[in-house]
Design a protein around this motif. Structure first.
Motif, PDB file in Angstrom:
ATOM      1  N   LEU A 231      -0.722  24.898  -3.538  1.00 50.32           N
ATOM      2  CA  LEU A 231      -1.007  26.306  -3.776  1.00 50.32           C
ATOM      3  C   LEU A 231       0.273  27.133  -3.894  1.00 50.32           C
ATOM      4  N   GLY A 232       0.147  28.329  -4.526  1.00 53.55           N
ATOM      5  CA  GLY A 232       1.300  29.204  -4.719  1.00 53.55           C
ATOM      6  C   GLY A 232       1.894  29.671  -3.408  1.00 53.55           C
ATOM      7  N   GLU A 233       1.040  29.943  -2.404  1.00 54.82           N
ATOM      8  CA  GLU A 233       1.530  30.379  -1.095  1.00 54.82           C
ATOM      9  C   GLU A 233       2.387  29.306  -0.435  1.00 54.82           C
ATOM     10  N   GLN A 234       1.959  28.028  -0.612  1.00 55.84           N
ATOM     11  CA  GLN A 234       2.733  26.925  -0.029  1.00 55.84           C
ATOM     12  C   GLN A 234       4.120  26.832  -0.657  1.00 55.84           C
ATOM     13  N   ILE A 235       4.181  27.000  -1.977  1.00 55.66           N
ATOM     14  CA  ILE A 235       5.474  26.928  -2.679  1.00 55.66           C
ATOM     15  C   ILE A 235       6.387  28.069  -2.222  1.00 55.66           C
TER      16      ILE A 235
ATOM     17  N   GLN B 179       6.291  29.830   0.650  1.00 53.37           N
ATOM     18  CA  GLN B 179       6.722  29.667   2.035  1.00 53.37           C
ATOM     19  C   GLN B 179       7.785  28.580   2.180  1.00 53.37           C
ATOM     20  N   ALA B 180       7.566  27.454   1.446  1.00 58.39           N
ATOM     21  CA  ALA B 180       8.543  26.352   1.534  1.00 58.39           C
ATOM     22  C   ALA B 180       9.887  26.756   0.936  1.00 58.39           C
ATOM     23  N   ARG B 181       9.885  27.544  -0.132  1.00 53.85           N
ATOM     24  CA  ARG B 181      11.137  27.998  -0.758  1.00 53.85           C
ATOM     25  C   ARG B 181      11.911  28.908   0.183  1.00 53.85           C
ATOM     26  N   LYS B 182      11.182  29.821   0.863  1.00 48.70           N
ATOM     27  CA  LYS B 182      11.843  30.736   1.798  1.00 48.70           C
ATOM     28  C   LYS B 182      12.394  29.995   3.003  1.00 48.70           C
ATOM     29  N   ASN B 183      11.678  28.949   3.459  1.00 44.51           N
ATOM     30  CA  ASN B 183      12.172  28.166   4.596  1.00 44.51           C
ATOM     31  C   ASN B 183      13.481  27.472   4.276  1.00 44.51           C
ATOM     32  N   LEU B 184      13.666  27.113   2.996  1.00 41.02           N
ATOM     33  CA  LEU B 184      14.900  26.439   2.563  1.00 41.02           C
ATOM     34  C   LEU B 184      15.959  27.424   2.065  1.00 41.02           C
ATOM     35  N   ASN B 185      15.638  28.740   2.130  1.00 44.71           N
ATOM     36  CA  ASN B 185      16.564  29.794   1.676  1.00 44.71           C
ATOM     37  C   ASN B 185      16.968  29.587   0.225  1.00 44.71           C
ATOM     38  N   LEU B 186      15.991  29.259  -0.609  1.00 50.67           N
ATOM     39  CA  LEU B 186      16.225  29.066  -2.036  1.00 50.67           C
ATOM     40  C   LEU B 186      15.674  30.257  -2.816  1.00 50.67           C
ATOM     41  N   SER B 187      16.408  30.633  -3.865  1.00 50.16           N
ATOM     42  CA  SER B 187      15.887  31.664  -4.766  1.00 50.16           C
ATOM     43  C   SER B 187      14.992  30.996  -5.808  1.00 50.16           C
TER      44      SER B 187
ATOM     45  N   ARG C 246       7.830  31.785 -10.758  1.00 56.47           N
ATOM     46  CA  ARG C 246       7.240  33.070 -10.371  1.00 56.47           C
ATOM     47  C   ARG C 246       5.733  33.069 -10.620  1.00 56.47           C
ATOM     48  N   ASP C 247       5.337  32.554 -11.763  1.00 57.93           N
ATOM     49  CA  ASP C 247       3.902  32.517 -12.075  1.00 57.93           C
ATOM     50  C   ASP C 247       3.136  31.591 -11.131  1.00 57.93           C
ATOM     51  N   LEU C 248       3.761  30.486 -10.711  1.00 62.77           N
ATOM     52  CA  LEU C 248       3.121  29.586  -9.750  1.00 62.77           C
ATOM     53  C   LEU C 248       2.890  30.290  -8.428  1.00 62.77           C
ATOM     54  N   GLU C 249       3.904  30.982  -7.941  1.00 61.93           N
ATOM     55  CA  GLU C 249       3.809  31.647  -6.632  1.00 61.93           C
ATOM     56  C   GLU C 249       2.810  32.793  -6.668  1.00 61.93           C
ATOM     57  N   ASN C 250       2.659  33.455  -7.807  1.00 56.59           N
ATOM     58  CA  ASN C 250       1.715  34.569  -7.927  1.00 56.59           C
ATOM     59  C   ASN C 250       0.284  34.102  -8.233  1.00 56.59           C
ATOM     60  N   GLY C 251       0.114  32.796  -8.464  1.00 57.10           N
ATOM     61  CA  GLY C 251      -1.230  32.262  -8.715  1.00 57.10           C
ATOM     62  C   GLY C 251      -1.692  32.401 -10.137  1.00 57.10           C
ATOM     63  N   ARG C 252      -0.800  32.823 -11.032  1.00 56.96           N
ATOM     64  CA  ARG C 252      -1.180  32.978 -12.435  1.00 56.96           C
ATOM     65  C   ARG C 252      -1.146  31.654 -13.194  1.00 56.96           C
TER      66      ARG C 252
ATOM     67  N   LEU D  38      10.890  20.491  -2.309  1.00 57.37           N
ATOM     68  CA  LEU D  38      10.634  21.406  -1.189  1.00 57.37           C
ATOM     69  C   LEU D  38      10.357  20.683   0.116  1.00 57.37           C
ATOM     70  N   GLY D  39      10.216  19.355   0.063  1.00 55.60           N
ATOM     71  CA  GLY D  39       9.960  18.586   1.289  1.00 55.60           C
ATOM     72  C   GLY D  39       8.564  18.797   1.838  1.00 55.60           C
ATOM     73  N   ILE D  40       7.584  18.998   0.936  1.00 55.57           N
ATOM     74  CA  ILE D  40       6.190  19.182   1.369  1.00 55.57           C
ATOM     75  C   ILE D  40       5.492  17.830   1.356  1.00 55.57           C
ATOM     76  N   ALA D  41       4.847  17.487   2.469  1.00 60.66           N
ATOM     77  CA  ALA D  41       4.173  16.182   2.564  1.00 60.66           C
ATOM     78  C   ALA D  41       2.924  16.174   1.716  1.00 60.66           C
TER      79      ALA D  41
END
Length: 529
Positions: free
Chosen positions: A475-479, A481-489, A505-511, A526-529
């Motif tokens: 999901l976009g929310e998962q992407i 949150q994981a990006r912010k945890n890794l301090n990635l733009s 950007r479109d993935l994170e916004n759900g578009r 992103l290291g998501i299992a």
């Protein structure tokens, strides 16, 4: 009046049995009895009953009606009763059962012919001409011999179609109906067909009717040539009996003279080889055969049994629509199709040529539609091809209000209009009907029950599938949150994933939804299992 044999005085010489021209005299448990449904006093064969002529002691006597109640005898266990919910029961609804019902219901209205072997045959193409299905009829007197005269079609009874549906319902309760058999007795059949309410029929008459209907149902022989459909490979079935009448048990009650009275029947029946291809649960799971079933309303059987004489066309349509509506409630059906089903191609063609026949057939058709409407099968007329001016009068009268004042106002408006309800039909009505359609038939609740349950099951399965997909989906929310945890733009993540920043950007916004291969890359980055 049929004859009977008092076994207490019978000497057992067996002179009578070979002399009976109809085969009515039978030997059961070393005792003689005469089947009242076959005995006709030798009319048309001899001037006197031969059993009386050849008997050395004049033992056979005219049968008298049995007095008192029929003794409830001990019988073998039968298959469980149908219609446990009191309304409907699953039944085998494959094309072979549909066509068999058409054979029994429409009879001489179908294009029967004599095949190359001199046997009576009805055949038609299926699956857009890629396959075919054919029916022969075996003689009741000799089940192994096929009928050679078209006169046998006249002996078929539309009520045998009800027996066919009862058999089809019992077959669905078995895992392998082409191997296993089911047992049904006269008491169950009497209940299913509503014969217990027929006080005008005696017990022997009911038993004779049931036996005849069972024999007619089991007299159909089918040949199937089926093409490949999806994973199901093509197959052929040659000369397969639709239903095997494995055994018939007669239950008797004796009087003081030893005369045997038939008081019950038990039938053991097994489905033919067709069931291995059209009613195979295990094969359907493995995707190499079919398992086709529908819902059989109990009211259909009793209704056909009650209207078949006065409204045979309506009875034919009911049986046909039972299968047609299984394909979907919204089935546009042309009026010529309904006419051919109800009355046959020959009568429709005759009506097209002769005015009086046309008027008679049109009147009968509208009456039969009213009968269907009365029993809950309400037709929905296409407003374009079947406008109100050519609709039956009973369909127009439905709109009349029940309130007296409203009804008066309704008739005042009707009288002041250009066309009135009671006006004659327009000229050329028959030609208009030949292009008319019925959009659908509103079915009674008991007909819709199984459909509703199957739709719920389908929706539940779809939701479960969707839920499974959603559960494993990134999901976009998962992407985010994981990006912010890794301090990635977004720009940095896009570079690592080999995509554009706008895509992230479109993935994170759900578009946008990522493809499966892109999800694998994102999970790795992103290291998501």
């Amino acid at each position: 009046m049929p004859y009977t044999i008092p076994n207490n005085s019978c000497v057992g010489c067996d002179n009578c049995r070979p002399q009976c021209p109809t085969g009515a005299i039978k030997l059961e448990n070393d005792k003689y009895w005469i089947d009242p449904s076959l005995c006709n006093n030798c009319e048309g064969y001899y001037p006197e009953p031969q059993c009386v002529v050849v008997c050395p002691i004049d033992s056979p006597i005219p049968m008298q009606a049995k007095r008192g109640r029929c003794k409830i005898d001990s019988r073998d266990a039968t298959s469980p009763d149908l219609f446990a919910n009191g309304k409907s029961n699953p039944f085998a609804s494959a094309i072979v059962i549909w066509e068999a019902c058409n054979v029994l219901a429409q009879r001489n209205s179908l294009p029967w012919e004599i095949d190359e072997y001199g046997k009576v045959c009805y055949s038609r193409q299926v699956n857009q001409g890629r396959g075919a299905i054919a029916f022969h009829i075996s003689k009741l007197s000799n089940g192994s011999e096929l009928a050679t005269s078209l006169e046998v079609i006249e002996t078929l009874d539309i009520r045998a179609a009800c027996m066919q549906l009862i058999f089809a319902a019992h077959a669905t309760a078995l895992d392998q109906p082409w191997v296993q058999d089911f047992t049904i007795d006269d008491r169950q059949i009497e209940k299913y067909l509503g014969l217990e309410k027929r006080k005008d029929l005696s017990k022997p008459a009911k038993l004779a009717l049931m036996k005849n209907l069972v024999q007619q149902t089991c007299s159909l022989i089918t040949s199937i040539d089926w093409p490949q459909q999806g994973r199901v490979k093509g197959f052929s079935v040659e000369g397969c009996r639709l239903w095997h009448l494995v055994e018939v048990q007669h239950h008797f009650q004796e009087d003081d003279q030893g005369c045997k009275y038939l008081v019950g029947l038990t039938f053991k029946v097994k489905a033919g080889l067709w069931a291995q291809y059209f009613l195979n649960k295990q094969g359907c799971k493995e995707r190499n055969t079919f398992y086709q079933y529908g819902s059989l309303p109990k009211t259909l059987l009793t209704t056909v049994m009650s209207i078949w004489q006065q409204h045979e066309g309506a009875a034919r349509l009911m049986l046909w629509l039972l299968f047609k509506t299984k394909m979907g409630k919204e089935q546009r059906i042309t009026v010529p199709t309904l006419l051919r089903v109800a009355y046959g191609e020959e009568k429709v063609s005759l009506a097209c040529r002769q005015r009086e026949e046309r008027k008679r057939l049109l009147r009968t058709f509208e009456n039969d539609l009213e009968v269907l409407n009365h029993y809950g099968m309400k037709p929905s007329f296409d407003p374009v091809t079947y406008p109100s001016e050519i609709q039956p009068l009973w369909a127009k009268l439905v709109d009349i209000p029940e309130d007296p004042d409203d009804a008066l106002e309704f008739w005042i408006k009707d009288a002041s209009g250009d066309r009135r309800l009671t006006d004659k039909s327009p000229r050329g009505k028959w030609n208009m009907l030949m292009n008319a359609r019925i959009l659908s038939f509103t079915l009674p609740p008991e007909w819709q029950q199984q459909t509703t349950e199957s739709e719920k099951k389908r929706r539940t399965t779809k939701n479960r599938t969707k839920s499974k997909i959603t559960t494993g989906y990134l999901l976009g929310e998962q992407i985010l949150q994981a990006r912010k945890n890794l301090n990635l733009s977004q720009r940095e993540l896009a570079k690592l994933a080999g995509k554009s920043q706008s895509w992230i950007r479109d993935l994170e916004n759900g578009r946008l939804k990522a493809k499966l291969e892109d999800q694998v890359v994102l999970r790795k980055v992103l290291g998501i299992a």
